[in-house]
Design an enzyme around this catalytic site. Structure first.
Site, PDB file in Angstrom:
ATOM      1  N   GLU A 445       0.848  -1.190   0.000  1.00 42.53           N
ATOM      2  CA  GLU A 445       0.000   0.000   0.000  1.00 42.53           C
ATOM      3  C   GLU A 445       0.884   1.239   0.000  1.00 42.53           C
ATOM      4  O   GLU A 445       1.728   1.408   0.878  1.00 42.53           O
ATOM      5  CB  GLU A 445      -0.879  -0.042   1.270  1.00 42.53           C
ATOM      6  CG  GLU A 445      -1.429   1.288   1.684  1.00 42.53           C
ATOM      7  CD  GLU A 445      -1.977   1.268   3.112  1.00 42.53           C
ATOM      8  OE1 GLU A 445      -1.893   0.217   3.797  1.00 42.53           O
ATOM      9  OE2 GLU A 445      -2.476   2.311   3.533  1.00 42.53           O
ATOM     10  N   ASP A 518      -0.692  -1.085   6.107  1.00 40.97           N
ATOM     11  CA  ASP A 518      -0.504  -0.554   7.461  1.00 40.97           C
ATOM     12  C   ASP A 518      -1.340  -1.352   8.452  1.00 40.97           C
ATOM     13  O   ASP A 518      -2.399  -1.860   8.107  1.00 40.97           O
ATOM     14  CB  ASP A 518      -0.949   0.919   7.528  1.00 40.97           C
ATOM     15  CG  ASP A 518       0.024   1.828   6.793  1.00 40.97           C
ATOM     16  OD1 ASP A 518       1.150   1.364   6.509  1.00 40.97           O
ATOM     17  OD2 ASP A 518      -0.353   2.973   6.502  1.00 40.97           O
ATOM     18  N   ASP A 520      -3.488  -0.646  10.539  1.00 41.65           N
ATOM     19  CA  ASP A 520      -4.566   0.167  11.104  1.00 41.65           C
ATOM     20  C   ASP A 520      -5.853  -0.089  10.320  1.00 41.65           C
ATOM     21  O   ASP A 520      -5.890  -0.944   9.443  1.00 41.65           O
ATOM     22  CB  ASP A 520      -4.176   1.656  11.092  1.00 41.65           C
ATOM     23  CG  ASP A 520      -3.925   2.158   9.674  1.00 41.65           C
ATOM     24  OD1 ASP A 520      -4.213   1.421   8.693  1.00 41.65           O
ATOM     25  OD2 ASP A 520      -3.420   3.292   9.533  1.00 41.65           O
ATOM     26  N   ASP A 522      -7.468   1.674   8.081  1.00 45.12           N
ATOM     27  CA  ASP A 522      -7.362   1.901   6.644  1.00 45.12           C
ATOM     28  C   ASP A 522      -6.630   0.754   5.954  1.00 45.12           C
ATOM     29  O   ASP A 522      -7.035   0.291   4.888  1.00 45.12           O
ATOM     30  CB  ASP A 522      -6.599   3.199   6.360  1.00 45.12           C
ATOM     31  CG  ASP A 522      -7.523   4.402   6.407  1.00 45.12           C
ATOM     32  OD1 ASP A 522      -8.752   4.186   6.506  1.00 45.12           O
ATOM     33  OD2 ASP A 522      -7.009   5.534   6.352  1.00 45.12           O
TER      34      ASP A 522
END
Ligand code: TSJ
Length: 657
Positions: A445, A518, A520, A522
């Site tokens: 990403e 990541d 998290d 998102d």
């Protein structure tokens, strides 16, 4: 032993007896063979001894109560997961017959639990549903349980019997009285830990299946209680609308194309048919079929009958209403089913399953019955609801055009790859090793993390493909748009396998496809979108275990020149415990891959010797709620005591988060 009394002759006698007498009673029980075989080869009877097999024990028992509900004698079922690890299933039906089965010389209930393949057969238009994987019944559950107890309430009396590993402990006995008018069956069993990989029931797995069972049996109340923890968890499923509510449930987070849910039912040639359907504004088809309450992911004649009827009825309707011009070609079934959510549920006395895995319904009667009932009732519905007809035809025409455009776009990409075989995407930093077995590709990403990964990687075996931002949600886009999307095109060409009917696993260019985002919310969403794309376009990559998620650390702890990485809060706590809680601890929380330099990224997330990968699986238990689960795959970790808490993420389903 009871089963030794049963010979081939007595079996035939019993069957003759059943045919001669119309009434059901203790003698009308079909008897086949002994139980020993079940413990020797459990897989033959319940599919596997994994968690899946364990849960089949519960379904096998519950399905008997469901049969009683379908027969019209039971309105409520309770399933309890008890503190001691056992499971109780109880219903308010008539109670398993306690009278002596004369051929076997023991009470009918004992026949049910101690003789393989014993089961009741309903005459006169009833349906023996007997679900579970192979419809093998309560004796298999008994054989695979450390112990099992049954209680029957019937005509003011309470009866009980106990078995251990399939063996009767004492003759059926009266254990007291029950309220006048009360009746029912209660079964408690403790799975045999020497047979199953694990005997810990999973609340969510049972919850999903019991919800489905409740949807399929209109009016039946099913309650599930988890009494194992400090806090009791309970769910009750009760749907007066049956499969109509099932469709409503499946469409609940979607935008409907029209408010009505179509519902058709009828009986033809001994086949009971129920269909519920409604379109939403997405582009995926979600049609689930069931035979005798058992999901049939491979479909069969009942599903064919449904599809034939839908295709024909809408084309006829479109022509008649001049919504389809004479110059236009017929709508294809796929066009009409774009965005369709439907349940096709039939009940049939003698289902025949075909195909390699014996999961595809073969009865020709089922095709005819579903086809004629849906044809007739759908035609009538459209006459009464012209606005719904118009909305569906208009959506189907758009689907037809998009499909045509997509075909052209695809022909173009096909020709291109044929001509210049190695047209790999420009952003791909490929590896040098040419043997796919040694190679892996990291889908990363963001360009900046992609940059670190390119620096960090082992150039011989690790390829990096950075993707920019959120990738297209393939559940919400039509094919022509999907094929035009740069990120998706890049993945398709990099993997090398092609998609859908062109898919060829032998062309796979990497053994491992690793999604690195990541740690998290998102990141999880982006990973979801990528997995959804792979699941919809090349599911074999997941089925054959080629797709992984990288697991970057959440924390770094520095102390006197040494560093530790933690991949969960629990692990961080463990490390702090070990090194001591003091002011020299420097704890850094990583918010994204971009916060790590190349060396850190290599050490924590990419080095095959030390990284953690989660292998992505499709949970085949329940295709109606497709979820993707993970296995942990660890390299030779420096600190092998690390514990990872991996939650099953409902990936494909809950896309609208
Ligand atoms: F699988 C099982 F045997 F373990 C089991 C069966 C477990 C549970 C929880 C419930 C049942 C069950 C069986 N509930 N209700 C019945 N009903 C009968 O077996 C039954 C009762 C009466 C008659 C009749 O014709 O009088 C027929 C049947 C099949």
């Amino acid at each position: 032993m009871a089963e030794e009394k049963i010979t081939q002759d007595t079996q035939e006698e019993i069957e003759r007896g059943m045919a001669a007498q119309g009434e059901y009673g203790a003698d009308q029980i079909q008897i086949l063979e002994g139980l020993e075989a079940v413990r020797k080869r459990p897989g033959m009877y319940i599919g596997s001894t994994s968690l899946r097999g364990l849960h089949h024990l519960v379904y096998e028992i519950v399905d008997n109560s469901v049969d009683e509900a379908i027969a019209g004698f039971c309105t409520s079922i309770v399933v309890n997961l008890n503190k001691d690890g056992s499971c109780t299933v109880m219903d308010n039906g008539r109670g398993i017959p306690v009278g002596i089965n004369h051929k076997a010389g023991i009470p009918a209930v004992e026949v049910v639990f101690t003789i393989l393949h014993a089961g009741g057969k309903f005459g006169g238009g009833g349906y023996k549903v007997s679900g579970g994987l192979h419809g093998v019944g309560a004796s298999v559950v008994n054989a695979l349980s450390d112990w099992l107890e049954v209680e029957i309430r019937h005509e003011g009396k309470l009866y009980e019997q106990r078995y251990e590993r399939g063996k009767t402990m004492y003759p059926l006995r009266e254990a007291g009285t029950c309220e006048e008018g009360a009746s029912g069956t209660k079964v408690t069993f403790y799975p045999d830990a020497t047979i199953f990989d694990s005997i810990e029931f999973d609340f969510d797995t049972l919850k999903t299946r019991l919800r489905e069972t409740a949807f399929l049996t209109r009016g039946l109340k099913i309650e599930l209680n988890d009494l194992r923890g400090d806090e009791v968890q309970s769910r009750t499923f009760h749907y007066e609308g049956g499969i109509k509510e099932f469709v409503e449930y499946l469409n609940k987070n979607k935008q409907m194309l029209y408010p009505e849910i179509m519902y058709f039912e009828g009986q033809r040639n001994g086949v009971l048919v129920e269909v519920a359907m409604q379109h939403n504004d997405t582009y995926t088809e979600n049609v689930y079929s069931f035979v005798n309450n058992i999901n049939t992911p491979e479909g069969g004649t009942h599903l064919e009958g449904f599809k034939n009827a839908v295709t024909k009825t809408f084309n006829d309707y479109g022509r008649e209403q001049k919504l389809l011009r004479d110059s236009e070609p017929n709508l294809s079934g796929d066009d009409i089913r774009e965005g369709l959510t439907a349940i096709v549920s039939i009940k049939i006395e003698d289902p025949q399953f075909e195909g390699q895995t014996k999961q595809k319904l073969g009865n020709a009667d089922a095709r005819g019955a579903v086809q004629s009932i849906v044809n007739e009732q759908l035609t009538y519905f459209l006459e009464q609801n012209p606005s719904v007809g118009k909305a569906i035809i208009e959506k189907s025409v758009l689907a037809q055009r998009a499909r045509e455009a997509a075909r052209k776009a695809r022909d173009l990409t096909r020709r291109k790859t044929d001509l210049e075989n190695t047209a790999l995407p420009g952003k791909l930093a490929d590896c040098s090793d040419r043997d796919p077995k040694n190679c892996e590709i990291y889908i990363v990403e963001g360009d900046s993390a992609g940059g670190s990964a390119k620096t960090a990687r082992d150039r011989a075996t690790q390829a990096i493909l950075p993707l920019r931002g959120k990738i297209l949600n393939v559940e919400k886009a039509r094919l022509d748009k999907i094929y035009g999307n740069e990120e998706i095109k890049a993945m398709i060409t990099a993997f090398g396998t092609g998609i859908h009917e062109d898919f060829d696993i032998s062309k796979l260019r990497y053994d491992k496809i690793i999604i690195m985002t990541d740690a998290d919310v998102d990141g999880a969403h982006i990973a979801t979108l990528m997995l959804t794309f792979i699941y919809r376009f090349m599911p074999e990559l997941i089925r054959q275990g080629h797709v992984y998620l990288a697991k970057p650390p959440l924390y770094k702890l520095d102390k006197s020149g040494k560093s530790w990485y933690a991949y969960s809060d629990e692990e961080l706590a463990g490390i702090i415990n070990e090194v001591g809680r003091d002011q020299n601890n420097k704890i850094q929380r990583y918010k994204g891959l971009g916060e790590m330099d190349a060396d850190q990224l290599w050490d924590t997330t990419m080095d095959p010797e030390h990284r953690v990968l989660l292998r992505v699986n499709i949970n085949e238990d329940d295709e109606s709620e497709v979820d993707i689960t993970f296995d942990t795959l660890m390299g030779d970790r420096v600190e092998p005591r690390r514990n990872f808490i991996i939650e099953n993420a409902k990936f494909v389903k809950n896309l609208d988060v």
